[in-house]
Design an enzyme around this catalytic site. Structure first.
Site, mmCIF file in Angstrom:
data_model
loop_
_atom_site.group_PDB
_atom_site.id
_atom_site.type_symbol
_atom_site.label_atom_id
_atom_site.label_comp_id
_atom_site.label_asym_id
_atom_site.label_seq_id
_atom_site.Cartn_x
_atom_site.Cartn_y
_atom_site.Cartn_z
ATOM 1 N N LYS A 154 5.340 4.961 1.970
ATOM 2 C CA LYS A 154 5.028 3.533 2.165
ATOM 3 C C LYS A 154 4.727 3.272 3.632
ATOM 4 C CE LYS A 154 5.802 0.494 -0.495
ATOM 5 N NZ LYS A 154 4.899 -0.195 -1.465
ATOM 6 N N ALA A 184 1.445 -4.576 -11.058
ATOM 7 C CA ALA A 184 2.550 -5.284 -11.678
ATOM 8 C C ALA A 184 2.545 -6.761 -11.295
ATOM 9 C CB ALA A 184 3.865 -4.641 -11.256
ATOM 10 N N GLY A 185 2.212 -7.062 -10.046
ATOM 11 C CA GLY A 185 2.276 -8.452 -9.589
ATOM 12 C C GLY A 185 3.708 -8.815 -9.222
ATOM 13 N N GLY A 225 1.913 0.784 -10.085
ATOM 14 C CA GLY A 225 3.217 0.151 -10.303
ATOM 15 C C GLY A 225 3.966 0.034 -8.991
ATOM 16 N N HIS A 251 -3.110 3.774 -2.756
ATOM 17 C CA HIS A 251 -3.426 2.349 -2.889
ATOM 18 C C HIS A 251 -3.624 1.789 -1.492
ATOM 19 C CE1 HIS A 251 -1.958 -2.017 -3.612
ATOM 20 N NE2 HIS A 251 -3.245 -1.943 -3.868
ATOM 21 N N HIS A 275 -4.502 -5.223 -12.477
ATOM 22 C CA HIS A 275 -4.575 -4.292 -11.342
ATOM 23 C C HIS A 275 -3.216 -3.740 -10.931
ATOM 24 C CE1 HIS A 275 -2.953 -7.353 -8.745
ATOM 25 N NE2 HIS A 275 -3.257 -6.745 -7.632
ATOM 26 N N HIS A 278 0.845 -1.206 0.000
ATOM 27 C CA HIS A 278 0.000 0.000 0.000
ATOM 28 C C HIS A 278 0.877 1.252 0.000
ATOM 29 C CE1 HIS A 278 -3.497 -2.509 1.805
ATOM 30 N NE2 HIS A 278 -3.285 -2.752 0.526
#
Lengths: 476, 163
Positions: free
Chosen positions: A475, A401-402, A374, A234, A399, A203
């Site tokens: 972050k 980058a994974g 990203g 996010h 949704h 997030h």
């Protein structure tokens, strides 16, 4: 992944025909290399999803799909309640309605750069983030129920935003069907101090610069110009969503058998939509969606406060707010007939095309903004839903980058301080609650987002409108 | 009632590389983290796994001081569900109380309905500077969930946690 069972089914689309207990095929949207690089678990989990009662059309995966809980992350599946269709807590995930919100600021990125460090420090101070963080609100039980029923509308009613914000949020800021009384007291207790907190892990809050425009018409309608600064959040439904996910996953795992559902994987726990447990879950989940929408709205209020003080020329204005862990009742055309389906999107974004009735008038001709997050060192993307004669994956797109590397691997490879210093050399100021957390989130631990988004466009899931890169990253 | 055993942890320094004598480790998951504990009894394995989970959440779990205690009790039809409940109840205690824990004194008993767990957990309020929190755990999951006896007579308890 072993790709031998997959055949090309269109540009960047792959199909595996049903075998064994599968009721429908699997369709994966990805380029050849992304497909090959996917974990075998993605194929296995999609195979299990394809065998669930009442599934319609196919079990889908997006280009960023990876190993999840029962469902792959990046998975989409729709179920018809009238055909015994199910709802799955694992198909929504622990962080119910985790999503992305982007705000236009109206100022040029150079204005951010002129106060970049100050802005980063102030945002890091004002935005509660990281383990154990608490928001500035303490909600009494009645207020909590109102928040769960009202979502972002509740937050705007309390003065945390303006009515216009609601037009730019899925469900107009409030998901119908929320039943606060079906949310456990334990879940509510977990949330009483967590509204307006960012969380941790992947997030983030970013101030970003628009660096590339792909579709001038849509960019104009979205209010995006090259060089503009935007702010993106996010995060999700915090402790309340986690608790609802935990409780219903357990309940569904034991209840599935009573409904004659054989679970190949306990994590796939599900019950019929039309069961008592199914109805309770959907009511509690909708309340958690509202919790996430309220959370992002209160965070928006905090962001506006910081900008008002440091950059009064900026007026953060919502572009859009999307959720990517949800189950929503939607109407879709299946074989020429309109059907009401429960569409699960686990790590997948809804991407309604132009003229969809849910869109505000100014976006009507361009499709829904699809916000793709990203990493703190790479691009993020703003796409637009495509629509068209053939709907793909019930109007869904990727949704993010994974991950391509586990947190543990990332920690062995990078040091948080070095990641932060390297990003600063590239003009990105990072403020994190934990250096180890920054190492776990190192940009190199994620897939190539440019490739993910390109595949989503090639496959016809959404079209690229703009690319943004981070200037500041907060972050948890 | 069949007695399944008790177990507690000593608060040994954490390590991903599992030095000799440690009773937990982390294992690979693409997006998240697997935690695994082992011990002479299921209860000891549960306690060790809780320590493994604390080492996901905190960079310095060994700096948690044993100042306060709390209790957790749960029951489930089988040991795996009990393990799921144990870890999730522990997360709830931490999240709602703003506390972190270091020592876990777990007792598990078997009865006609299944298994019941009681635990005394020992820790203190979260101190960001001292405990260096890394990441929240959203929930313990059913992925790679297992509680089983090993060939040497010891017990293992594991699952992936969602972060």
């Amino acid at each position: 992944m072993e790709t031998g069972r997959y055949t090309a089914a269109g540009p960047d689309a792959w199909r595996r025909e049903p075998t064994g207990a599968m009721r429908v095929p699997i369709i994966i949207y990805a380029d050849r290399e992304q497909l090959r690089a996917m974990d075998d678990k993605v194929d296995e989990q999609l195979e299990h999803v394809a065998g669930l009662p009442g599934i319609v059309n196919a079990a889908y995966a997006m280009p960023d799909a990876h190993w999840g809980y029962g469902f792959p992350i990046g998975g989409v599946a729709a179920f018809d309640a009238d055909a015994g269709g199910v709802v799955s807590a694992g198909g929504v995930g622990f962080d119910i309605s985790c999503g992305v919100r982007t705000m236009l600021t109206g100022v040029h990125a150079d204005e951010i750069r002129s106060r970049q460090r100050l802005l980063a420090d102030r945002l890091a101070r004002e935005i509660p983030a990281g383990v154990g963080s608490r928001g500035f609100l303490h909600l009494k039980p009645r207020e909590l129920d109102e928040m769960l029923a009202g979502g972002a509308r509740w937050a705007v009613g309390r003065g945390y935003g303006v009515k216009r914000d609601l037009e730019r949020i899925e469900e107009r800021g409030c998901m119908a069907g929320a039943e606060p009384e079906w949310v456990s007291e334990r879940a509510k207790k977990r949330q009483q101090d967590e509204v307006g907190t960012l969380g941790s892990g992947n997030h983030y809050l970013e101030v970003q610069e628009v660096v590339e425009i792909f579709a001038a018409d849509a960019a104009r309608a979205f209010g995006l110009r090259c060089g503009d600064a935007v702010v993106t959040l996010h995060c999700g439904s915090r402790g309340l969503g986690h608790q609802i996910g935990t409780e219903f996953l357990r309940e569904m795992a034991t209840a599935a058998g009573r409904h004659g559902i054989v679970l190949p994987d306990r994590e796939l726990a599900c019950v019929p939509v039309q069961s008592e447990t199914g109805r309770r879950y959907l009511g509690a989940m909708a309340a958690a969606v509202n919790c996430a929408l309220a959370n992002r709205q209160v965070l928006t209020h905090l962001v506006r406060g910081v900008f008002a003080e440091l950059l009064p020329a900026a007026e953060p204005d919502l572009l859009y707010d999307v959720s990517h862990n949800t189950c929503k009742k939607e109407t879709h055309l299946v074989d020429g007939h309109e059907r009401q389906l429960h569409v699960h999107r686990k790590g997948a974004t809804r991407s309604f095309g132009p003229k969809h009735s849910s869109l505000p008038p100014e976006l009507h001709d361009h499709g829904q903004p699809v916000l793709i997050g990203g990493t703190m060192g790479t691009s993020s993307y703003i796409l637009a839903g495509l629509g068209g004669p053939v709907e793909r994956a019930f109007s869904s797109a990727c949704h993010g980058a994974g991950r391509t590397m586990s947190r543990r691997q990332a920690c062995k490879r990078w040091r948080g301080r070095a990641v932060m210093d390297e990003l600063e050399r590239r003009g990105i100021i990072v403020r994190g609650a934990s250096f180890k957390g920054l190492a776990e989130e190192a940009p190199g631990a994620y897939k190539d987002i440019d490739g993910v988004v390109a595949a989503a466009e090639t496959a016809g899931l959404a079209r690229r409108v703009a690319r943004v890169t981070p200037l500041i990253c907060i972050k948890g | 009632m069949k007695f399944v055993g008790t177990g507690s942890t000593s608060g040994l320094p954490p390590s991903d590389t599992r030095p000799e004598g440690n009773s937990w480790e982390h294992f690979h998951h693409e997006a998240d983290v697997g935690i695994r504990g082992w011990g002479a009894t299921p209860a000891a394995a549960f306690a060790a796994a809780a320590e493994a989970m604390m080492a996901v959440i905190l960079a310095a779990p060994h700096r948690v001081e044993p100042r306060e205690t709390a209790t957790i009790s749960c029951r489930a039809a089988d040991l795996e569900l009990l393990f799921y409940d144990w870890l999730n109840d522990l997360l709830w205690e931490m999240d709602t109380g703003g506390r972190v824990y270091r020592r876990f004194e777990v007792t598990i008993a078997e009865n006609r309905e299944g298994f019941s767990l009681t635990a005394v957990i020992v820790g203190e309020p979260l101190d960001r500077r001292r405990h260096r929190p890394v990441v929240e755990v959203k929930g313990a999951t059913f992925t790679a969930l297992a509680v089983r006896g090993r060939d040497d007579g010891s017990w293992l308890a594991q699952c992936v946690v969602d972060v």
